[in-house]
Design a protein around this motif. Structure first.
Motif, PDB file in Angstrom:
ATOM      1  N   ALA A 248      15.352 -14.074 -29.426  1.00  0.00           N
ATOM      2  CA  ALA A 248      14.810 -13.249 -28.415  1.00  0.00           C
ATOM      3  C   ALA A 248      15.318 -13.015 -27.374  1.00  0.00           C
ATOM      4  N   VAL A 249      15.723 -14.223 -26.556  1.00  0.00           N
ATOM      5  CA  VAL A 249      16.375 -13.845 -25.148  1.00  0.00           C
ATOM      6  C   VAL A 249      17.729 -13.487 -25.421  1.00  0.00           C
ATOM      7  N   GLU A 250      18.388 -14.245 -26.623  1.00  0.00           N
ATOM      8  CA  GLU A 250      19.727 -14.017 -26.505  1.00  0.00           C
ATOM      9  C   GLU A 250      20.127 -12.423 -26.826  1.00  0.00           C
ATOM     10  N   TYR A 251      19.226 -11.677 -27.600  1.00  0.00           N
ATOM     11  CA  TYR A 251      18.959 -10.247 -27.775  1.00  0.00           C
ATOM     12  C   TYR A 251      19.078  -9.627 -26.441  1.00  0.00           C
ATOM     13  N   LEU A 252      18.227  -9.792 -25.461  1.00  0.00           N
ATOM     14  CA  LEU A 252      18.420  -9.030 -24.263  1.00  0.00           C
ATOM     15  C   LEU A 252      19.490  -9.581 -23.618  1.00  0.00           C
ATOM     16  N   ARG A 253      19.882 -10.489 -23.408  1.00  0.00           N
ATOM     17  CA  ARG A 253      21.056 -10.868 -22.922  1.00  0.00           C
ATOM     18  C   ARG A 253      22.285  -9.947 -23.190  1.00  0.00           C
ATOM     19  N   VAL A 254      22.627  -9.772 -24.560  1.00  0.00           N
ATOM     20  CA  VAL A 254      23.642  -8.900 -25.032  1.00  0.00           C
ATOM     21  C   VAL A 254      23.355  -7.537 -25.056  1.00  0.00           C
ATOM     22  N   HIS A 255      22.154  -6.972 -25.085  1.00  0.00           N
ATOM     23  CA  HIS A 255      21.841  -5.668 -25.378  1.00  0.00           C
ATOM     24  C   HIS A 255      21.318  -4.849 -23.913  1.00  0.00           C
ATOM     25  N   GLU A 256      20.928  -5.718 -23.117  1.00  0.00           N
ATOM     26  CA  GLU A 256      20.440  -5.243 -21.763  1.00  0.00           C
ATOM     27  C   GLU A 256      21.031  -5.855 -20.659  1.00  0.00           C
ATOM     28  N   ASP A 257      20.967  -5.687 -19.251  1.00  0.00           N
ATOM     29  CA  ASP A 257      21.400  -6.307 -18.351  1.00  0.00           C
ATOM     30  C   ASP A 257      20.470  -7.384 -17.631  1.00  0.00           C
ATOM     31  N   LEU A 258      20.067  -8.284 -18.534  1.00  0.00           N
ATOM     32  CA  LEU A 258      18.815  -9.229 -18.182  1.00  0.00           C
ATOM     33  C   LEU A 258      19.211  -9.948 -16.990  1.00  0.00           C
ATOM     34  N   GLU A 259      20.427 -10.231 -16.664  1.00  0.00           N
ATOM     35  CA  GLU A 259      20.705 -11.068 -15.539  1.00  0.00           C
ATOM     36  C   GLU A 259      20.270 -10.449 -14.110  1.00  0.00           C
ATOM     37  N   SER A 260      20.991  -9.090 -14.185  1.00  0.00           N
ATOM     38  CA  SER A 260      20.612  -8.345 -13.092  1.00  0.00           C
ATOM     39  C   SER A 260      19.100  -7.917 -12.969  1.00  0.00           C
ATOM     40  N   GLU A 261      18.502  -7.500 -14.009  1.00  0.00           N
ATOM     41  CA  GLU A 261      17.283  -7.360 -14.261  1.00  0.00           C
ATOM     42  C   GLU A 261      16.208  -8.377 -13.602  1.00  0.00           C
ATOM     43  N   LEU A 262      16.823  -9.753 -13.496  1.00  0.00           N
ATOM     44  CA  LEU A 262      15.808 -10.915 -13.104  1.00  0.00           C
ATOM     45  C   LEU A 262      16.196 -11.136 -11.725  1.00  0.00           C
ATOM     46  N   GLU A 263      17.408 -10.579 -11.098  1.00  0.00           N
ATOM     47  CA  GLU A 263      17.622 -10.963  -9.783  1.00  0.00           C
ATOM     48  C   GLU A 263      16.665 -10.414  -8.653  1.00  0.00           C
ATOM     49  N   GLY A 264      16.081 -11.150  -7.831  1.00  0.00           N
ATOM     50  CA  GLY A 264      15.193 -10.815  -6.862  1.00  0.00           C
ATOM     51  C   GLY A 264      13.602 -10.909  -7.296  1.00  0.00           C
ATOM     52  N   THR A 265      13.715 -11.095  -8.854  1.00  0.00           N
ATOM     53  CA  THR A 265      12.203 -11.033  -9.139  1.00  0.00           C
ATOM     54  C   THR A 265      11.598 -12.540  -8.658  1.00  0.00           C
ATOM     55  N   THR A 266      10.316 -12.449  -8.589  1.00  0.00           N
ATOM     56  CA  THR A 266       9.519 -13.764  -8.368  1.00  0.00           C
ATOM     57  C   THR A 266       8.352 -14.069  -9.111  1.00  0.00           C
ATOM     58  N   VAL A 267       7.946 -15.348  -9.387  1.00  0.00           N
ATOM     59  CA  VAL A 267       6.440 -15.431  -9.662  1.00  0.00           C
ATOM     60  C   VAL A 267       5.580 -15.764  -8.696  1.00  0.00           C
ATOM     61  N   ASP A 268       4.429 -15.947  -9.211  1.00  0.00           N
ATOM     62  CA  ASP A 268       3.411 -16.179  -8.145  1.00  0.00           C
ATOM     63  C   ASP A 268       3.306 -17.488  -7.484  1.00  0.00           C
ATOM     64  N   GLU A 269       3.859 -18.507  -8.054  1.00  0.00           N
ATOM     65  CA  GLU A 269       3.956 -19.642  -7.318  1.00  0.00           C
ATOM     66  C   GLU A 269       5.217 -20.301  -7.798  1.00  0.00           C
ATOM     67  N   ASP A 270       5.805 -21.331  -7.066  1.00  0.00           N
ATOM     68  CA  ASP A 270       7.017 -21.907  -7.074  1.00  0.00           C
ATOM     69  C   ASP A 270       6.807 -22.687  -8.377  1.00  0.00           C
ATOM     70  N   LEU A 271       7.769 -22.447  -9.262  1.00  0.00           N
ATOM     71  CA  LEU A 271       7.877 -23.587 -10.510  1.00  0.00           C
ATOM     72  C   LEU A 271       8.883 -24.130 -10.820  1.00  0.00           C
TER      73      LEU A 271
END
Length: 475
Positions: free
Chosen positions: A337-360
């Motif tokens: 599932a993760v591999e598919y998004l890396r190949v077919h979408e620009d997943l790396e760029s999409e994640l740039e600057g995203t955050t989660v509610d608390e540091d993990l």
């Protein structure tokens, strides 16, 4: 036999006719590649079972050497083949591409069919473990009662005494609502199609998507763009009955990228059946899965799986062991599932600057079946792009549980010895939570360290879609 031609004698005109040294070999399932082994022992040195169990002869014996012996009809399959954990690390270790795990699977199947007593405790236990999907629907009908009963110490004691299922482990809990129940309550494919269209509109129309085997962007933007972005989700047994939150995260993440999701009828991937030599059971499951998934491919979908063992089974073990119509298409169009998004979408760029509610902070273990697919580095690379998330790779050691292997009482100590290196690295990682894509690896990680364990898709869901448990788009 070798295909190489020897020197020719110009004075001889008779056509060369090779001699069949072992005529009975034609009737045996001697896998191509056995004679490619030149006994370098690389597979043995990479075998986690052989590393901690001096009595286990290792994958070289279980594979090519045993099949050489099988050319003579006075040799049975050695019973030690049942000690193989089916981690499949030997496949990626072999420098000659000998299909070791294919040989092991075939040998186990022959051993179970011809040498194991079907009334023995071992056979009954293995059949139960291999066919979890047949029992899980019963347990999930009354999940709270099932969880209570299975959590009793007397139940675990009886399981070991009567069946040889170790009492050292806690049985996984059933979810109060399965993924498929949630999927239907949510509206199924119709609801997913609507959400996918809304996501595409928010993102400015169609997003480029390539087909299996293509390089993203290699055919040009016009050819790569596809309005009908569709995937068929192979959720497997565990994400349906035990951890539906993983499957829900996959749905939300893929809809975020504008994908329509279909959830075909499906049986177990067959991984626990291969590991226990139940090849007839595995074939029956494969027949259903290949039929349903091949139909989804014809409708324009690619197949994605959230479990690394499921994707490995569909990609490698199916075409190695079975001859079914459509099986090659299923293998070629199945993705992690993760591999598919890396190949077919620009997943790396999409994640740039995203955050989660608390540091993990995560201690990440790459499952053996993910490593065998070349996916061991992708999770840490991706999560490093999320602000507030720190992922530590705890090394390339095997977790030791290997599906049903570590649930057998006779294998429990070996399983824990194999996992000890991973436990130590997790303790040294100074992390808050464990992370992996394999459900049984997560059991071992939690059992050996006390960490809570999560799936990579859940982290991507929190970063891309939002971490609120309720609200628009997060039923």
């Amino acid at each position: 036999m070798s295909d190489a031609h020897g020197p020719t004698d110009d004075a001889t005109t008779d056509e060369f006719e090779p001699i069949q040294v072992f005529p009975e070999a034609e009737e045996m399932d001697l896998r191509p590649g056995a004679d490619n082994c030149y006994k370098c022992s690389t597979c043995d040195t990479n075998c986690p079972v052989a590393e901690v169990d001096d009595e286990f002869p290792g994958p070289k014996f279980q594979g090519p050497e045993q099949w050489r012996l099988k050319r003579q009809d006075d040799h049975d399959v050695d019973e030690s083949v049942m000690k193989c954990s089916n981690c499949m690390r030997c496949d990626s270790a072999c420098p000659s591409d000998v299909p070791l795990s294919q040989m092991h699977n075939t040998a186990r199947g022959e051993y179970v069919d011809e040498q194991m007593d079907t009334f023995s405790r071992e056979y009954v236990r293995n059949r139960i473990l291999a066919n979890y999907r047949r029992l899980a629907p019963l347990g999930s009908m009354f999940p709270r009662t099932t969880n209570f009963v299975m959590g009793l110490s007397v139940t675990q004691w009886l399981g070991e005494k009567l069946l040889g299922i170790t009492s050292e482990r806690e049985f996984p809990s059933f979810a109060t609502e399965t993924f498929r129940e949630w999927w239907e309550r949510r509206g199924g494919h119709a609801a997913s199609k609507k959400r996918a269209q809304e996501a595409r509109e928010r993102r400015g129309g169609a997003v480029s998507k390539t087909r299996a085997g293509e390089v993203p962007g290699a055919r040009g933007d016009e050819q790569a763009r596809n309005e009908e972005k569709r995937i068929a989700y192979f959720h497997g047994c565990y994400s349906n009955y035990n951890t539906p939150e993983v499957a829900k995260s996959l749905v939300r993440v893929y809809e975020h990228f504008g994908y329509e999701i279909v959830v075909p009828d499906q049986h177990c991937s067959g991984t626990p059946m291969f590991a226990n030599g139940m090849l007839a059971d595995a074939r029956r499951s494969a027949e259903t899965n290949v039929r349903e998934l091949a139909a989804a491919i014809e409708d324009g979908a690619d197949i994605v799986a959230s479990c690394s063992s499921c994707s490995m089974s569909l990609r490698q073990e199916y075409p190695e062991l079975f001859d079914l119509a459509g099986i090659e298409d299923v293998a070629a169009n199945t993705w992690d599932a993760v591999e598919y998004l890396r190949v077919h979408e620009d997943l790396e760029s999409e994640l740039e600057g995203t955050t989660v509610d608390e540091d993990l902070s995560f201690a990440y273990h790459a499952p053996c079946h993910a490593r065998n697919q070349g996916l061991d580095g992708q999770t840490v690379e991706l999560l490093d792009r999320i602000d507030g998330v720190d992922a530590h790779d705890v090394g390339d050691s095997c977790s030791g549980i290997s599906g049903t292997y570590g649930w057998k009482a006779e294998n429990y100590e070996t399983s824990m010895k194999i996992g000890s290196e991973m436990f130590e690295h997790m303790a040294d990682a100074n992390a808050d939570t464990g992370l992996t894509e394999c459900p049984t690896c997560s059991m071992q990680m939690e059992h050996g360290t006390g960490y809570d364990i999560t799936h990579t898709l859940e982290v991507l869901d929190a970063a891309l879609v939002g971490s609120a448990t309720e609200g628009p788009g997060r039923e």
